[in-house]
Design a protein around this motif. Structure first.
Motif: not given
Length: 253
Positions: A60-64, A133-143, A220-222
């Motif tokens: 979501n935040f890098d490859y695409r 906050l744990h978007a980079m380690t576990t399922p979830g994210g800013g949305f 930051v994007e998250n």
């Protein structure tokens, strides 16, 4: 076109489409098969290249990441359009008086409902922040986290009623969260270009894998997505609930 002709057209369309549907279904992979290599490639490269363990966030935040930017502004446009339609029909006055239909009194909230909503509202907001906050380690994210935080505001409304909820919810603050979050995401791309990297290319330290603050610029994007989504959904709740209030007259009463 008469109802009989419409029905005839519908039946003809079904006759034409049903064979194609069965043809596609018959050639679908068996349950559990994994014929696409994209997911395997991301799983193999994501942790090594981006130092994250949640590959959905890496996509979501890098490859695409550019696709996600478009989705953010689609949400921004949808919320803005809804806000303009609703505010344009009722005006911009703010009151704290809920509307009441004759013969349908507003029942008093029980102490149990108030207590439960007060407890769950704070816990829901905290859980939303945890998910974001744990978007980079576990399922979830800013949305996902932003939606959960916005739902926490609705629990506050159910517990405190319209007057208490409206004193807390300010459209100016929510609009700033929504627009500011989307702007922050876009600025990440321009910051990458200013540093000589591709648009949304990482320019920050990646950190350590399995660490909450890994991922570099993706963090930051998250955060921008979390602010935009929480603000956007809260604005929608605010606008729809404002439709139920009593309108002010020309003297502000």
């Amino acid at each position: 076109m008469s109802p009989r002709i419409r029905l005839l057209v519908f039946l003809l369309a079904c006759v034409c489409l049903v064979p194609a549907v069965f043809h596609v279904a018959d050639r679908m992979p068996v349950f559990g098969a994994h014929p696409l290599p994209y997911g395997d490639a991301i799983n193999a490269a994501g942790t090594r290249e981006r130092h994250v363990t949640n590959m959905v966030s890496a996509v979501n935040f890098d490859y695409r990441g550019f696709d996600t930017l478009g989705e953010e502004f689609m949400l921004l446009c949808a919320v803005t359009g809804t806000t303009m339609l609703l505010r344009g029909s009722r005006g911009e006055h703010i009151t704290a008086r809920p509307g009441q239909v004759e013969g349908r009194p507003i029942p008093a909230r029980s102490d149990a409902i108030v207590l439960i909503c007060r407890m769950l509202a704070g816990l829901t907001v905290l859980f939303g922040l945890y998910v974001a906050l744990h978007a980079m380690t576990t399922p979830g994210g800013g949305f996902q986290g932003g939606v959960i935080v916005a739902c926490g505001t609705m629990l506050f409304f159910l517990g405190e009623g319209y007057r208490g909820w409206r004193r807390l919810m300010r459209s100016e603050f929510l609009d700033a969260c929504e627009g500011g979050g989307a702007t922050l995401y876009a600025l990440c791309g321009f910051a990458s270009m200013a540093a000589g990297a591709p648009f949304l290319g990482n320019i920050l330290p990646l950190g350590s894998a399995r660490d909450v603050f890994s991922g570099g610029l993706m963090l930051v994007e998250n955060a921008g997505v979390a602010f935009a989504v929480a603000g956007g959904f809260a604005v929608l709740f605010l606008e729809f609930l404002e439709e139920t209030r009593i309108e002010q007259d020309g003297n502000g009463r």
